[in-house]
Design an enzyme around this catalytic site. Structure first.
Site, PDB file in Angstrom:
ATOM      1  N   LYS A  72       0.780  -1.228   0.000  1.00  0.00           N
ATOM      2  CA  LYS A  72       0.000   0.000   0.000  1.00  0.00           C
ATOM      3  C   LYS A  72       0.821   1.292   0.000  1.00  0.00           C
ATOM      4  CE  LYS A  72      -4.364  -1.202  -0.055  1.00  0.00           C
ATOM      5  NZ  LYS A  72      -5.550  -0.495  -0.547  1.00  0.00           N
ATOM      6  N   ASP A 120      -8.364  -0.516   6.881  1.00  0.00           N
ATOM      7  CA  ASP A 120      -8.473  -1.790   7.573  1.00  0.00           C
ATOM      8  C   ASP A 120      -7.070  -2.281   7.906  1.00  0.00           C
ATOM      9  OD1 ASP A 120      -7.899  -2.327   4.920  1.00  0.00           O
ATOM     10  OD2 ASP A 120      -9.975  -2.869   4.488  1.00  0.00           O
TER      11      ASP A 120
HETATM   12  C1  LIG Z   1      -3.265  -6.766   1.504  1.00  0.00           C
HETATM   13  C2  LIG Z   1      -4.261  -6.160   0.600  1.00  0.00           C
HETATM   14  N1  LIG Z   1      -4.439  -6.689  -0.609  1.00  0.00           N
HETATM   15  C3  LIG Z   1      -5.320  -6.173  -1.476  1.00  0.00           C
HETATM   16  C4  LIG Z   1      -6.083  -5.075  -1.143  1.00  0.00           C
HETATM   17  C5  LIG Z   1      -7.095  -4.576  -2.106  1.00  0.00           C
HETATM   18  O1  LIG Z   1      -6.864  -3.289  -2.582  1.00  0.00           O
HETATM   19  P1  LIG Z   1      -8.083  -2.398  -3.002  1.00  0.00           P
HETATM   20  O2  LIG Z   1      -8.859  -2.063  -1.781  1.00  0.00           O
HETATM   21  O3  LIG Z   1      -7.483  -1.212  -3.647  1.00  0.00           O
HETATM   22  O4  LIG Z   1      -8.916  -3.217  -3.956  1.00  0.00           O
HETATM   23  C6  LIG Z   1      -5.926  -4.496   0.126  1.00  0.00           C
HETATM   24  C7  LIG Z   1      -6.696  -3.323   0.534  1.00  0.00           C
HETATM   25  O5  LIG Z   1      -6.593  -2.806   1.621  1.00  0.00           O
HETATM   26  C8  LIG Z   1      -4.990  -5.053   1.016  1.00  0.00           C
HETATM   27  O6  LIG Z   1      -4.781  -4.538   2.251  1.00  0.00           O
END
Ligand SMILES: Cc1ncc(COP(=O)(O)O)c(C=O)c1O
Length: 392
Positions: A72, A120
């Site tokens: 992120k 989250d």
């Molecule tokens: C570890 C992880 N993978 C994938 C995602 C998915 O990303 P998005 O919310 O942009 O679809 C998140 C989102 O917080 C995440 O924390």
């Protein structure tokens, strides 16, 4: 175990034939300036590919990104940079270079800023990290159910944490209201009417990951045949769809969007946009905390509609994928993958195992010879739960 849900369609031919074919992305030069930047590993899981009956399986390991255990930071850092650079331009009429931003020149001139977001876990940690390394402050709104370890990591970045009763969507609403009241700068990865530019910059930031994948496979026949991408509000998979379609045009891989059955907001949204019978988003119960979102990001949907298949899976598959990556086969590296991190591989396992998903297998030619790419988007961000699962 609950059966998976899926929906498939033919992507819009206008976008699919866009002759862009560009490997570059605006975010990469910025990320190169960040302390500790280096491309994350791209593992070839040859043993697992053989076990699954595939031609190849590559895994991009984002648990190694800037020591933050998730991807992120690519989006948060770039989103904040672009936001501050826009304010700098308004004030000075000049461009703000990445190095001037990182040296705190903008903070000196514009004053210390307080960024805020709902999270989250991973995005909030990334916003707090960016604020700290650029001499700014952060206020992070978290749902009450967030595990202790994820909270601790955010606090470790010197951020103020606000615990919001309810779920992630409640935290998003509270952050927007409190930002107005307290004059905070919202750096959200999800968008809503009237709040779109910053989430768009954040999604652009994720593209650095795909540029690194292309560079690491320069000598091979690339792109892969199929890419499976885990999805929360949709910013991450939308950035991948945009990049692959722009770079490879009609040779772009087939793209599968993977969500938890308990929070399939993108599956519900794309089906509604296509005029299909509305489906439930889910009951919000899933161990894939990063994907547990009830509302899709508005600006992500047009790109997501260019994906080939949408899949909502039971937590059973992500547990299995986490264990598979941890107890690696001879010759394959061990990969530490969290509940949301393993979801792309989990989607692949569901497609290969579940009889009712045969139409997806066939339509996307997922079988012998297929070269598949997945992304481990997080490591063990909840270490206690991680150990329980992999050592079960
Ligand atoms: C570890 C992880 N993978 C994938 C995602 C998915 O990303 P998005 O919310 O942009 O679809 C998140 C989102 O917080 C995440 O924390």
């Amino acid at each position: 175990m609950r059966p998976s849900r899926f929906w498939m369609h033919s992507p819009d031919p206008i976008l699919a034939t866009n002759p862009g074919c560009r490997t570059d992305c605006a975010a990469r030069p910025f990320h190169r300036h960040l302390p500790g930047y280096r491309a994350t590993p791209l593992h070839r899981l040859r043993g697992l590919a053989r076990r699954l009956g595939l031609g190849g399986l590559a895994l991009k390991d984002e648990s190694k990104r800037f020591g933050l255990n998730a991807f992120k930071s690519l989006g948060a850092s770039y989103g904040i940079y672009r936001y501050v650079a826009a304010r700098w331009r308004e004030s000075t009429g000049t461009a703000l270079s990445p190095s001037a931003f990182l040296e705190g020149k903008a903070t000196e001139k514009l004053g210390r800023m307080t960024f805020c977001t709902a999270t989250d876990g991973n995005h909030g940690r990334a916003v707090a990290w960016t604020a700290r390394i650029t001499g700014n402050d952060a206020v992070i709104f978290v749902p009450e159910c967030m595990v202790e370890e994820r909270r601790r990591h955010i606090e470790h970045e010197n951020a103020e944490m606000v615990i919001v009763p309810g779920d992630y969507d409640a935290a998003v609403e509270t952050a927007a209201v409190e930002a107005k009241r307290r004059n905070l700068h919202v750096i959200s990865d999800t968008s809503w009417p009237g709040y779109e530019q910053i989430p768009a910059w954040i999604a652009e930031g994720y593209e650095t990951m795909f540029v690194e994948i292309a560079e690491a496979t320069e000598d091979e026949r690339f792109p892969p045949d199929v890419v499976l991408l885990q999805c929360g509000v949709g910013a991450f998979p939308a950035s991948a769809v945009t990049w692959f379609r722009r770079r490879y045009s009609i040779d772009s891989p087939k793209i599968v969007i993977v969500e938890p059955l308990g929070a399939a907001c993108v599956l519900a949204a794309v089906m509604a946009r296509a005029g299909e019978t509305p489906i439930d988003v889910g009951d919000g119960r899933t161990i894939m905390a990063g994907l547990n979102c009830g509302t899709a990001s508005r600006i992500a949907l047009p790109a997501l509609c260019q994906a080939d298949a949408f899949l909502a899976i039971d937590d059973h598959y992500t547990r299995k994928a986490m264990r598979t990556l941890y107890h690696s086969l001879p010759g394959d590296p061990q990969v530490i993958s969290g509940e949301s991190g393993a979801a792309g591989l989990a989607g692949l396992m569901a497609i290969l195992e579940e009889a009712a998903l045969a139409p997806v297998r066939t339509a996307l030619s997922i079988g012998t010879g297929a070269r598949v790419l997945v992304v481990n988007t997080e490591g063990d961000t909840d270490p206690r739960h991680f150990r329980e699962i992999v050592l079960d």
